[in-house]
Design a protein around this motif. Structure first.
Motif, PDB file in Angstrom:
ATOM      1  N   ILE A  69       0.877  -1.170   0.000  1.00  0.00           N
ATOM      2  CA  ILE A  69       0.000   0.000   0.000  1.00  0.00           C
ATOM      3  C   ILE A  69       0.912   1.217   0.000  1.00  0.00           C
ATOM      4  N   ASP A  70       1.085   1.799  -1.159  1.00  0.00           N
ATOM      5  CA  ASP A  70       1.992   2.932  -1.289  1.00  0.00           C
ATOM      6  C   ASP A  70       1.298   4.270  -1.076  1.00  0.00           C
ATOM      7  N   ARG A  71      -0.009   4.268  -1.243  1.00  0.00           N
ATOM      8  CA  ARG A  71      -0.740   5.523  -1.072  1.00  0.00           C
ATOM      9  C   ARG A  71      -2.114   5.239  -0.502  1.00  0.00           C
ATOM     10  N   LEU A  72      -2.485   6.021   0.508  1.00  0.00           N
ATOM     11  CA  LEU A  72      -3.814   5.958   1.102  1.00  0.00           C
ATOM     12  C   LEU A  72      -4.279   7.396   1.285  1.00  0.00           C
ATOM     13  N   SER A  73      -5.325   7.761   0.566  1.00  0.00           N
ATOM     14  CA  SER A  73      -5.768   9.163   0.588  1.00  0.00           C
ATOM     15  C   SER A  73      -7.299   9.219   0.665  1.00  0.00           C
ATOM     16  N   PRO A  74      -7.793   9.993   1.636  1.00  0.00           N
ATOM     17  CA  PRO A  74      -7.057  10.725   2.669  1.00  0.00           C
ATOM     18  C   PRO A  74      -6.496   9.769   3.721  1.00  0.00           C
ATOM     19  N   SER A  75      -5.666  10.316   4.614  1.00  0.00           N
ATOM     20  CA  SER A  75      -5.020   9.474   5.619  1.00  0.00           C
ATOM     21  C   SER A  75      -5.958   9.105   6.761  1.00  0.00           C
ATOM     22  N   PRO A 106       6.544 -14.621 -13.095  1.00  0.00           N
ATOM     23  CA  PRO A 106       7.434 -14.637 -11.928  1.00  0.00           C
ATOM     24  C   PRO A 106       8.393 -13.443 -11.931  1.00  0.00           C
ATOM     25  N   GLY A 107       8.481 -12.761 -10.797  1.00  0.00           N
ATOM     26  CA  GLY A 107       9.386 -11.630 -10.651  1.00  0.00           C
ATOM     27  C   GLY A 107       8.853 -10.318 -11.149  1.00  0.00           C
ATOM     28  N   GLU A 108       7.638 -10.311 -11.727  1.00  0.00           N
ATOM     29  CA  GLU A 108       7.067  -9.078 -12.245  1.00  0.00           C
ATOM     30  C   GLU A 108       6.105  -8.459 -11.233  1.00  0.00           C
ATOM     31  N   SER A 109       5.937  -7.150 -11.351  1.00  0.00           N
ATOM     32  CA  SER A 109       4.981  -6.461 -10.492  1.00  0.00           C
ATOM     33  C   SER A 109       4.122  -5.546 -11.333  1.00  0.00           C
ATOM     34  N   ALA A 110       2.961  -5.216 -10.815  1.00  0.00           N
ATOM     35  CA  ALA A 110       2.021  -4.349 -11.511  1.00  0.00           C
ATOM     36  C   ALA A 110       1.455  -3.339 -10.529  1.00  0.00           C
ATOM     37  N   PHE A 111       1.171  -2.170 -11.051  1.00  0.00           N
ATOM     38  CA  PHE A 111       0.566  -1.091 -10.262  1.00  0.00           C
ATOM     39  C   PHE A 111      -0.946  -1.281 -10.221  1.00  0.00           C
ATOM     40  N   TYR A 112      -1.544  -1.015  -9.068  1.00  0.00           N
ATOM     41  CA  TYR A 112      -3.000  -1.050  -8.954  1.00  0.00           C
ATOM     42  C   TYR A 112      -3.477   0.230  -8.282  1.00  0.00           C
ATOM     43  N   SER A 113      -4.712   0.552  -8.480  1.00  0.00           N
ATOM     44  CA  SER A 113      -5.322   1.722  -7.834  1.00  0.00           C
ATOM     45  C   SER A 113      -6.838   1.570  -7.890  1.00  0.00           C
ATOM     46  N   PHE A 114      -7.488   1.859  -6.770  1.00  0.00           N
ATOM     47  CA  PHE A 114      -8.951   1.861  -6.762  1.00  0.00           C
ATOM     48  C   PHE A 114      -9.447   2.728  -5.607  1.00  0.00           C
ATOM     49  N   SER A 115     -10.717   3.032  -5.613  1.00  0.00           N
ATOM     50  CA  SER A 115     -11.370   3.852  -4.587  1.00  0.00           C
ATOM     51  C   SER A 115     -12.497   3.067  -3.947  1.00  0.00           C
ATOM     52  N   VAL A 116     -12.698   3.328  -2.649  1.00  0.00           N
ATOM     53  CA  VAL A 116     -13.772   2.685  -1.900  1.00  0.00           C
ATOM     54  C   VAL A 116     -14.673   3.785  -1.337  1.00  0.00           C
ATOM     55  N   PRO A 117     -15.942   3.824  -1.694  1.00  0.00           N
ATOM     56  CA  PRO A 117     -16.852   4.829  -1.108  1.00  0.00           C
ATOM     57  C   PRO A 117     -16.973   4.626   0.402  1.00  0.00           C
ATOM     58  N   ARG A 163     -14.825  12.676   6.154  1.00  0.00           N
ATOM     59  CA  ARG A 163     -15.971  13.085   6.977  1.00  0.00           C
ATOM     60  C   ARG A 163     -17.245  13.153   6.148  1.00  0.00           C
ATOM     61  N   ARG A 164     -17.130  13.441   4.876  1.00  0.00           N
ATOM     62  CA  ARG A 164     -18.326  13.557   4.027  1.00  0.00           C
ATOM     63  C   ARG A 164     -18.879  12.174   3.719  1.00  0.00           C
ATOM     64  N   ALA A 165     -20.201  12.077   3.701  1.00  0.00           N
ATOM     65  CA  ALA A 165     -20.853  10.795   3.442  1.00  0.00           C
ATOM     66  C   ALA A 165     -20.555  10.285   2.041  1.00  0.00           C
ATOM     67  N   ASP A 166     -20.332  11.200   1.108  1.00  0.00           N
ATOM     68  CA  ASP A 166     -20.051  10.783  -0.263  1.00  0.00           C
ATOM     69  C   ASP A 166     -18.539  10.719  -0.543  1.00  0.00           C
ATOM     70  N   GLY A 167     -17.736  10.751   0.516  1.00  0.00           N
ATOM     71  CA  GLY A 167     -16.286  10.699   0.346  1.00  0.00           C
ATOM     72  C   GLY A 167     -15.797   9.312  -0.038  1.00  0.00           C
ATOM     73  N   GLU A 168     -14.590   9.238  -0.478  1.00  0.00           N
ATOM     74  CA  GLU A 168     -13.986   7.988  -0.896  1.00  0.00           C
ATOM     75  C   GLU A 168     -12.584   7.842  -0.299  1.00  0.00           C
ATOM     76  N   VAL A 169     -12.178   6.600  -0.123  1.00  0.00           N
ATOM     77  CA  VAL A 169     -10.805   6.289   0.278  1.00  0.00           C
ATOM     78  C   VAL A 169     -10.091   5.722  -0.936  1.00  0.00           C
ATOM     79  N   GLU A 170      -9.039   6.394  -1.369  1.00  0.00           N
ATOM     80  CA  GLU A 170      -8.275   5.949  -2.526  1.00  0.00           C
ATOM     81  C   GLU A 170      -7.037   5.196  -2.036  1.00  0.00           C
ATOM     82  N   VAL A 171      -6.785   4.056  -2.642  1.00  0.00           N
ATOM     83  CA  VAL A 171      -5.638   3.238  -2.264  1.00  0.00           C
ATOM     84  C   VAL A 171      -4.915   2.785  -3.532  1.00  0.00           C
ATOM     85  N   SER A 172      -3.598   2.778  -3.474  1.00  0.00           N
ATOM     86  CA  SER A 172      -2.811   2.315  -4.627  1.00  0.00           C
ATOM     87  C   SER A 172      -1.515   1.707  -4.138  1.00  0.00           C
TER      88      SER A 172
END
Length: 753
Positions: free
Chosen positions: A54-60, A134-145, A64-73
């Protein structure tokens, strides 16, 4: 689009660049401390085929907003030996919050395979990676309401990512890879109240690096310094953090680091003995000593001999000028050192608070046990060093492990800002483990600011606990449980690990600035905090820490090197910096970062002392093979030679095995590469042979090293001379008398005839 990349180059770079930082932490904190790498590498729970970060978690914190999202990548890496396909990623969230420091500590130490929450599968995979070789990596990113997160109370929640893929055996519901971190939650009422009265949080950033110097005083380990100072290196990232920080950070600086980088920027010269005078030897060029005796060119300065230390031929220090690769390394190190130093000094000049460690990051607990006087010396050298950079700093103390022995605490100056781990305070028997410790304590009149050992240890596995997101979320988690603790709340002070530096400074800092935290300096907290009195009997200093201190041989070697440096300084009337350079070199050899290799550190100090003593051996004295006095007193000459390329000021001392008084010059000044004859007056009340030793000393009478022993013969010869003279006169007048009588007799005989 998913991007694939091989991790092999990154892992190789981790070995090259991450090793020194890891060793530094291990050496400083002891065998029980965790070791981290300076370069991010993939990690996975035991038995799992995929490593998730987990390289990024925004916001930390939870929006507070009901329609806010947590972004993780982050990244997903295949650490297996088979290809995985259609890797689906899902968020994981716990339903029960953690509200105490004890719970956070247990969570961070828990097995990565332990279930920590529910996987959110609605509305399906949040991201998919089609294939990972084997040995490869991939970037991911998604948001959770926020609406999909089962969170209902204040506290610290688990937040994670599960990766489920298809392998040779197909797919199941068990995670093939996972990552976990903490998600702080503060409700609207608390957040609004905390906007008016936020929790003070002080982040202390150490600027430490192991400073190793060669015997001649030049900086050793250029490859290590180049890795740390170049763009992306650990020290470079620290400066980047400071430039982006704005107000609030507290810096804990070892001035030896700045001095070493300054030397690298200057070309890494060896210790210099050069005079301040403009090439005239400093004494007007007359080459005469106090008694007026002349100095002639020394035959030792022949063209066939190597140039003395300190000449332009030796300006690359320990780097072999004939080695093209080493010369290139020096050129690169010089360039990056110059750029880094300019930025670092400017950053520190604008910093909110700078604390100066005792010079060389002195092992205070070891010094307290074996050489207490070094603390005051190291403290003074720190202030002098930082002043040379036009930096203002207050004295500070903070060991990498956070531990200080009771003897070290007793040694400290009351004006020092002292940082100590909260593990230093031993809880009273049967005390509630969840009862919070004070933010500051007073131990026999010395105030200690307690730092959070939990926050500094970072986040939970299997990810790197000191990665930016993991460490930031742990700090925020510690802040939240302090807000929720009953009774008086405590400010949070975090001393960051020795080899830590964020890879995304702006993101790290912005995530720490929340509605319920206020990033301040240690000084601001210190001024508003009343310490709790703690008896020294409750100071917990583990035996493992005591065993890991530097021991007497290291401090004995340091004392000998400092004594040699002061002696060298005393004979160099036109150089007032060499003693400081040698003292600084000595102090750098008893650093916390030398704890893991005391034998090699001590040996380096001994080599340096041998080098200084070797320089002093360039001042010598010679005398006749023997001297015979004409009576009870007499004169003879000795020759003092200066084979150094600097002016020296010395004196002589005389020691005899029998009573003898020798009149000696109080001061002899020798220009570079010259010699002078000194006339000595000897007097003794006893006849016979006296073994006289002449020694070269400084003007205070301390022996430098060179000496010569010669026999001096003394006899009372005056009576013998008068006897001889009397006998001669008697014979003379006797002969004259005999001849006169004979002449008179002969005259009478001629007259009678």
């Amino acid at each position: 689009m998913v991007r694939l990349r091989s991790l092999l180059p990154a892992l190789g770079l981790a070995v090259v660049l991450g090793g020194t930082g890891s060793v530094a932490t291990a050496l400083a904190t002891g065998p029980a401390a965790g070791v981290t790498t300076g370069v991010r590498a993939a990690s996975a729970a035991d038995g799992e085929a995929l490593a998730v970060t987990i390289d990024r978690l925004s916001p930390s914190t939870l929006p507070r907003r009901a329609d806010g999202e947590v972004e993780v990548s982050g990244t997903v890496t295949n650490v297996d030996d088979e290809t995985w396909s259609r890797v689906n990623l899902y968020p994981v969230v716990s339903t029960t919050p953690m509200t105490t420091e004890t719970q956070l500590e247990a969570a961070a130490a828990s097995d990565p395979l332990d279930p920590v929450g529910d996987r959110i599968t609605d509305p399906g995979p949040y991201a998919t990676i089609e294939e990972l070789a084997p040995g490869e990596s991939a970037f991911y990113s998604f948001s959770v309401p926020r609406a999909r997160l089962p969170i209902s109370a204040d506290g610290v929640y688990w937040f994670g990512v599960h990766a489920l893929g298809e392998g040779e055996d197909g797919r199941d519901d068990t995670a093939d890879g996972r990552a976990r971190t903490f998600l702080p939650v503060v409700d609207d009422g608390v957040a609004e109240r905390r906007r008016r009265d936020p929790l003070p949080v002080a982040v202390v950033v150490p600027m430490r690096h192991r400073v190793v110097r060669a015997a001649d005083g030049s900086v050793a380990g250029l490859a290590d310094w180049l890795a740390a100072l170049q763009p992306g290196g650990q020290l470079d990232r620290l400066v980047d953090l400071g430039e982006r920080a704005g107000p609030g950070l507290t810096w804990l600086v070892d001035p030896a680091v700045l001095d070493a980088v300054r030397d690298l920027a200057a070309g890494n010269p060896p210790r210099a003995l050069v005079d301040r005078a403009d090439g005239d030897g400093g004494d007007g060029g007359d080459g005469e000593d106090e008694d007026g005796s002349s100095a002639s060119a020394s035959p030792s300065a022949s063209a066939g001999e190597p140039a003395p230390s300190g000449t332009p031929e030796a300006t690359t220090g320990s780097v072999d000028s004939d080695d093209a690769q080493a010369a290139l390394l020096l050129t690169q190190a010089r360039k990056v050192a110059s750029a880094w130093l300019s930025r670092a000094v400017a950053m520190l000049q604008g910093a909110s608070q700078v604390l100066a460690l005792p010079y060389g990051d002195l092992d205070l607990s070891g010094a307290a046990a074996h050489d207490p006087e070094l603390y005051d010396l190291a403290r003074k050298r720190s202030q002098a060093s930082l002043s040379s950079f036009d930096l203002t700093a207050s004295p500070g103390v903070g060991s990498p492990s956070g531990y200080l022995s009771p003897a070290a605490i007793d040694l400290l100056d009351p004006s020092d800002t002292v940082l100590a781990t909260d593990q230093l305070v031993e809880r009273a028997q049967n005390a509630d483990p969840d009862r919070p410790l004070p933010a500051a304590i007073d131990v026999d009149g010395t105030r200690l600011m307690l730092t959070s050992s939990g926050a500094a240890s970072g986040g939970p596995g299997p990810d790197d606990p000191l990665a930016d997101t993991a460490l930031r979320q742990r700090i925020l988690g510690e802040a939240v449980v302090r807000l929720l603790a009953p009774g008086a709340e405590r400010p949070l002070v975090v001393q960051m690990p020795t080899d830590w530096a964020p890879r995304a400074a702006s993101r790290f800092l912005s995530g720490l600035r929340t509605g319920f935290t206020d990033l301040v300096t240690v000084g601001q907290i210190q001024r508003t905090t009343t310490p709790s009195t703690v008896p020294v009997s409750r100071v917990a200093y583990p035996q493992a820490q005591a065993d890991y201190e530097l021991q007497a041989p290291a401090f004995d070697a340091v004392d000998r090197l400092i004594a040699a440096g002061r002696l060298l300084d005393s004979v160099l009337p036109l150089n007032d910096t060499v003693v400081d350079e040698i003292v600084d070199q000595a102090l750098s050899g008893v650093s916390y970062l030398d704890r893991g290799a005391p034998a090699s550190s001590t040996q380096r100090i001994r080599y340096a002392e041998s080098s200084v003593r070797g320089t002093l051996r360039g001042i010598t004295i010679t005398a006749p093979a023997g001297v015979t006095l004409s009576s009870t007193n007499g004169r003879f000459s000795a020759t003092v030679t200066n084979d150094l390329d600097v002016t020296v000021e010395v004196a002589l001392d005389a020691v005899s095995d029998r009573p003898m008084r020798v009149t000696l010059p109080k001061r002899i000044v020798l220009a570079p590469l010259t010699r002078t004859s000194v006339l000595l007056d000897a007097r003794t009340p006893q006849s016979g042979v006296h073994n006289l030793t002449l020694e070269v000393t400084d003007t205070e009478g301390t022996r430098i090293g060179s000496s010569v022993t010669l026999p001096v013969r003394s006899a009372e010869v005056s009576r013998v001379i008068w006897l001889i003279l009397g006998t001669g006169v008697s014979l003379l007048f006797g002969t004259v008398g005999v001849r006169t009588v004979r002449r008179l007799r002969a005259a009478r005989r001629r007259a009678a005839a």
